[in-house]
Design a protein around this motif. Structure first.
Motif, PDB file in Angstrom:
ATOM      1  N   PHE A   7     -65.970  21.081  29.797  1.00  0.00           N
ATOM      2  CA  PHE A   7     -64.536  21.299  29.998  1.00  0.00           C
ATOM      3  C   PHE A   7     -64.208  21.173  31.476  1.00  0.00           C
ATOM      4  O   PHE A   7     -65.100  21.236  32.322  1.00  0.00           O
ATOM      5  CB  PHE A   7     -64.122  22.671  29.458  1.00  0.00           C
ATOM      6  CG  PHE A   7     -64.927  23.820  30.012  1.00  0.00           C
ATOM      7  CD1 PHE A   7     -64.594  24.401  31.215  1.00  0.00           C
ATOM      8  CD2 PHE A   7     -66.029  24.303  29.313  1.00  0.00           C
ATOM      9  CE1 PHE A   7     -65.345  25.443  31.725  1.00  0.00           C
ATOM     10  CE2 PHE A   7     -66.787  25.350  29.821  1.00  0.00           C
ATOM     11  CZ  PHE A   7     -66.435  25.911  31.031  1.00  0.00           C
ATOM     12  N   CYS A   8     -62.917  21.004  31.768  1.00  0.00           N
ATOM     13  CA  CYS A   8     -62.480  20.877  33.153  1.00  0.00           C
ATOM     14  C   CYS A   8     -62.497  22.247  33.824  1.00  0.00           C
ATOM     15  O   CYS A   8     -62.080  23.240  33.237  1.00  0.00           O
ATOM     16  CB  CYS A   8     -61.084  20.268  33.199  1.00  0.00           C
ATOM     17  SG  CYS A   8     -60.461  20.119  34.869  1.00  0.00           S
ATOM     18  N   HIS A   9     -63.004  22.301  35.075  1.00  0.00           N
ATOM     19  CA  HIS A   9     -63.139  23.574  35.797  1.00  0.00           C
ATOM     20  C   HIS A   9     -62.040  23.792  36.814  1.00  0.00           C
ATOM     21  O   HIS A   9     -62.045  24.804  37.506  1.00  0.00           O
ATOM     22  CB  HIS A   9     -64.490  23.608  36.519  1.00  0.00           C
ATOM     23  CG  HIS A   9     -65.661  23.659  35.597  1.00  0.00           C
ATOM     24  ND1 HIS A   9     -66.285  24.828  35.245  1.00  0.00           N
ATOM     25  CD2 HIS A   9     -66.316  22.678  34.935  1.00  0.00           C
ATOM     26  CE1 HIS A   9     -67.269  24.564  34.417  1.00  0.00           C
ATOM     27  NE2 HIS A   9     -67.314  23.270  34.210  1.00  0.00           N
ATOM     28  N   THR A  12     -56.125  24.645  38.390  1.00  0.00           N
ATOM     29  CA  THR A  12     -54.719  24.244  38.253  1.00  0.00           C
ATOM     30  C   THR A  12     -54.508  23.224  37.139  1.00  0.00           C
ATOM     31  O   THR A  12     -53.378  22.806  36.883  1.00  0.00           O
ATOM     32  CB  THR A  12     -54.222  23.644  39.581  1.00  0.00           C
ATOM     33  OG1 THR A  12     -55.149  22.627  39.976  1.00  0.00           O
ATOM     34  CG2 THR A  12     -54.100  24.690  40.665  1.00  0.00           C
ATOM     35  N   CYS A  13     -55.577  22.807  36.479  1.00  0.00           N
ATOM     36  CA  CYS A  13     -55.467  21.742  35.472  1.00  0.00           C
ATOM     37  C   CYS A  13     -54.951  22.308  34.135  1.00  0.00           C
ATOM     38  O   CYS A  13     -55.460  23.320  33.657  1.00  0.00           O
ATOM     39  CB  CYS A  13     -56.838  21.114  35.278  1.00  0.00           C
ATOM     40  SG  CYS A  13     -56.864  19.876  33.992  1.00  0.00           S
ATOM     41  N   PRO A  14     -53.958  21.669  33.512  1.00  0.00           N
ATOM     42  CA  PRO A  14     -53.457  22.173  32.221  1.00  0.00           C
ATOM     43  C   PRO A  14     -54.524  22.153  31.124  1.00  0.00           C
ATOM     44  O   PRO A  14     -54.427  22.903  30.152  1.00  0.00           O
ATOM     45  CB  PRO A  14     -52.327  21.204  31.872  1.00  0.00           C
ATOM     46  CG  PRO A  14     -52.012  20.482  33.115  1.00  0.00           C
ATOM     47  CD  PRO A  14     -53.234  20.479  33.962  1.00  0.00           C
ATOM     48  N   ILE A  35     -65.519  13.316  34.878  1.00  0.00           N
ATOM     49  CA  ILE A  35     -64.161  13.253  35.412  1.00  0.00           C
ATOM     50  C   ILE A  35     -63.188  13.789  34.363  1.00  0.00           C
ATOM     51  O   ILE A  35     -63.385  13.587  33.154  1.00  0.00           O
ATOM     52  CB  ILE A  35     -63.786  11.818  35.849  1.00  0.00           C
ATOM     53  CG1 ILE A  35     -62.375  11.800  36.468  1.00  0.00           C
ATOM     54  CG2 ILE A  35     -63.858  10.826  34.684  1.00  0.00           C
ATOM     55  CD1 ILE A  35     -62.081  10.567  37.290  1.00  0.00           C
ATOM     56  N   CYS A  36     -62.192  14.531  34.842  1.00  0.00           N
ATOM     57  CA  CYS A  36     -61.130  14.985  33.941  1.00  0.00           C
ATOM     58  C   CYS A  36     -59.975  13.997  34.100  1.00  0.00           C
ATOM     59  O   CYS A  36     -59.468  13.809  35.203  1.00  0.00           O
ATOM     60  CB  CYS A  36     -60.696  16.399  34.311  1.00  0.00           C
ATOM     61  SG  CYS A  36     -59.204  16.910  33.449  1.00  0.00           S
ATOM     62  N   HIS A  37     -59.565  13.349  32.992  1.00  0.00           N
ATOM     63  CA  HIS A  37     -58.509  12.340  33.076  1.00  0.00           C
ATOM     64  C   HIS A  37     -57.122  12.957  33.216  1.00  0.00           C
ATOM     65  O   HIS A  37     -56.172  12.260  33.506  1.00  0.00           O
ATOM     66  CB  HIS A  37     -58.556  11.428  31.838  1.00  0.00           C
ATOM     67  CG  HIS A  37     -59.825  10.627  31.771  1.00  0.00           C
ATOM     68  ND1 HIS A  37     -60.247   9.818  32.799  1.00  0.00           N
ATOM     69  CD2 HIS A  37     -60.778  10.525  30.803  1.00  0.00           C
ATOM     70  CE1 HIS A  37     -61.393   9.252  32.477  1.00  0.00           C
ATOM     71  NE2 HIS A  37     -61.756   9.674  31.266  1.00  0.00           N
ATOM     72  N   VAL A  38     -57.013  14.275  33.018  1.00  0.00           N
ATOM     73  CA  VAL A  38     -55.694  14.912  33.149  1.00  0.00           C
ATOM     74  C   VAL A  38     -55.388  15.185  34.618  1.00  0.00           C
ATOM     75  O   VAL A  38     -54.330  14.832  35.123  1.00  0.00           O
ATOM     76  CB  VAL A  38     -55.642  16.224  32.318  1.00  0.00           C
ATOM     77  CG1 VAL A  38     -54.330  16.952  32.524  1.00  0.00           C
ATOM     78  CG2 VAL A  38     -55.827  15.902  30.847  1.00  0.00           C
ATOM     79  N   CYS A  39     -56.352  15.851  35.326  1.00  0.00           N
ATOM     80  CA  CYS A  39     -56.082  16.190  36.731  1.00  0.00           C
ATOM     81  C   CYS A  39     -56.800  15.246  37.694  1.00  0.00           C
ATOM     82  O   CYS A  39     -56.665  15.406  38.907  1.00  0.00           O
ATOM     83  CB  CYS A  39     -56.470  17.639  37.006  1.00  0.00           C
ATOM     84  SG  CYS A  39     -58.214  17.962  36.783  1.00  0.00           S
ATOM     85  N   LYS A  40     -57.546  14.282  37.145  1.00  0.00           N
ATOM     86  CA  LYS A  40     -58.239  13.249  37.944  1.00  0.00           C
ATOM     87  C   LYS A  40     -59.287  13.821  38.902  1.00  0.00           C
ATOM     88  O   LYS A  40     -59.606  13.207  39.896  1.00  0.00           O
ATOM     89  CB  LYS A  40     -57.254  12.383  38.767  1.00  0.00           C
ATOM     90  CG  LYS A  40     -56.078  11.836  37.989  1.00  0.00           C
ATOM     91  CD  LYS A  40     -56.487  10.687  37.104  1.00  0.00           C
ATOM     92  CE  LYS A  40     -55.289  10.123  36.358  1.00  0.00           C
ATOM     93  NZ  LYS A  40     -55.519   9.971  34.937  1.00  0.00           N
ATOM     94  N   THR A  41     -59.799  15.012  38.642  1.00  0.00           N
ATOM     95  CA  THR A  41     -60.860  15.529  39.517  1.00  0.00           C
ATOM     96  C   THR A  41     -62.216  15.239  38.873  1.00  0.00           C
ATOM     97  O   THR A  41     -62.325  15.176  37.645  1.00  0.00           O
ATOM     98  CB  THR A  41     -60.747  17.051  39.742  1.00  0.00           C
ATOM     99  OG1 THR A  41     -60.565  17.660  38.479  1.00  0.00           O
ATOM    100  CG2 THR A  41     -59.627  17.414  40.666  1.00  0.00           C
ATOM    101  N   THR A  42     -63.219  15.075  39.726  1.00  0.00           N
ATOM    102  CA  THR A  42     -64.576  14.892  39.212  1.00  0.00           C
ATOM    103  C   THR A  42     -65.354  16.174  39.487  1.00  0.00           C
ATOM    104  O   THR A  42     -65.030  16.912  40.407  1.00  0.00           O
ATOM    105  CB  THR A  42     -65.280  13.710  39.899  1.00  0.00           C
ATOM    106  OG1 THR A  42     -65.549  14.059  41.259  1.00  0.00           O
ATOM    107  CG2 THR A  42     -64.447  12.447  39.832  1.00  0.00           C
TER     108      THR A  42
END
Ligand SMILES: [Zn+2]
Length: 372
Positions: A7-9, A12-14, A35-42
């Motif tokens: 999951f995205c860590h 601030t990511c929804p 990579i999270c495609h929602v907040c674009k962070t890796t």
């Protein structure tokens, strides 16, 4: 690398903390990054585990932490592995903190506890002594958490009881403890429910029904135990006996289960050894050690008295061993220390920012997609 299991860590990511929603992809197999495609962070595949940003191989860290969790002296590890002492202390601290998060996420959930036993152990830190108070669910031998303080007072026991309450459902519950009066006060003040009436002011607090208390007071002559006094503080003898029957198969009021657990902690944490020379430099070291030992005990150690028999043909029996976490229904298998250290505690779900009036269309779309 399986993007469906992570999951995205990003706080601030929804999409933070949500697994299997298709928002995670593999960024680099070589560097093991997603990579999270929602907040674009890796982020690294070890993000959220006890191994995050460690340069040493995970197998060595697991080996060292396992030895620490079972009471191996720090100096022995330093010599055997050729590591720096500060490195080993750092691993112990970060694994203890990780275990605390796992404990809060998996163990501190409401469950029907039945019977809880509480006790305190005296430990040594630089410049004085420290008291460690702990709670145990008797039927599953599950360690419910512990608290440290320099004095053995109502404040210490109250914090312990708040931890026990976080693990408790409002069902009949028996507390067995020593003669320390702080327990009675703390249990009565913590196990209460606010009755909201909608009027101004602090709501009235109503005590939980079905809270029973019993004390076991031991009398010594010198070092010899001469008498054991069992007192009922709250509840009738019949009610207490019914709970004893359900949680430990009958018998008398006792604190034997928590005393046995204390012995395990004494054997695994050097600062708690009676008449030992070792002491912990800081209370935080003892705190992280306590969570490491307690969580390894809950998740990674089979408990002999928790085994169950499966009847085979011809009257033979097969014994299935269980850990306290299996007995409590938290997991279905015994974890290895590596499983424990690499468990990623999910972040709480994203909440949209508070604002007056309507959200923008973009935020409304995010709320619809990620908060439903
Ligand atoms: Zn994200």
């Amino acid at each position: 690398m399986d993007p469906q299991t992570v999951f995205c860590h990003s706080p601030t990511c929804p999409a933070r903390g949500q697994i299997g929603r298709g928002n995670i992809g593999v960024h680099s197999r070589e560097d093991r990054r997603y990579i999270c495609h929602v907040c674009k962070t890796t982020f690294s595949s070890s993000k959220g585990t006890a191994f995050y940003r460690l340069r040493t191989s995970q197998d060595v860290v697991v080996l060292v932490v396992t030895l620490l969790a079972f009471g191996c002296p720090l100096q022995a590890i330093v010599v055997a592995f050729g590591l720096d002492e500060r490195t080993v202390i750092n691993w112990q601290k970060r694994s203890g903190k990780h275990c605390q998060q796992v404990h809060q996420h998996l163990v501190e959930r409401p469950r029907d506890l039945g019977q809880v036993q509480g006790d305190e152990i005296r430990g040594k830190v630089q410049g004085g002594i420290v008291w460690m108070a702990m709670g145990l669910q008797v039927s599953t031998r599950l360690w419910l958490g512990g608290v440290l303080s320099t004095s053995r007072d109502t404040a210490l026991i109250t914090i312990l009881m708040q931890k026990v309450r976080a693990c408790a459902l409002c069902r009949p519950l028996l507390f067995c403890m020593d003669g320390c009066q702080a327990y009675v006060k703390a249990i009565r003040s913590v196990f209460r429910e606010a009755i909201h009436t909608g009027t101004a002011g602090r709501p009235h607090l109503r005590p939980w029904d079905g809270i029973f208390m019993a004390q076991v007071v031991k009398q010594y002559a010198g070092k010899r135990l001469v008498a054991i006094q069992r007192r009922l503080v709250q509840g009738s003898a019949a009610q207490v006996q019914a709970l004893l029957q359900r949680t430990q198969g009958g018998g008398t009021i006792n604190t034997a289960y928590i005393e046995r657990l204390n012995a395990t902690f004494r054997a695994c944490i050097f600062a708690l050894v009676r008449r030992g020379r070792a002491l912990a430099r800081q209370t935080t070291t003892l705190h992280t050690s306590m969570y490491l030992v307690g969580t390894v005990y809950n998740f990674c150690t089979d408990h002999r008295s928790l085994r169950v028999a499966i009847l085979l043909p011809a009257g033979r029996r097969h014994w299935v061993r269980r850990t306290p976490a299996i007995a409590a229904g938290i997991t279905d298998h015994r974890w290895t220390v590596k499983d424990l250290l690499s468990f990623q505690v999910p972040l709480p779900r994203w909440a949209p920012p508070k604002k007056r009036g309507k959200h923008s269309r973009a935020t409304q779309a995010l709320i619809q997609q990620w908060c439903s």
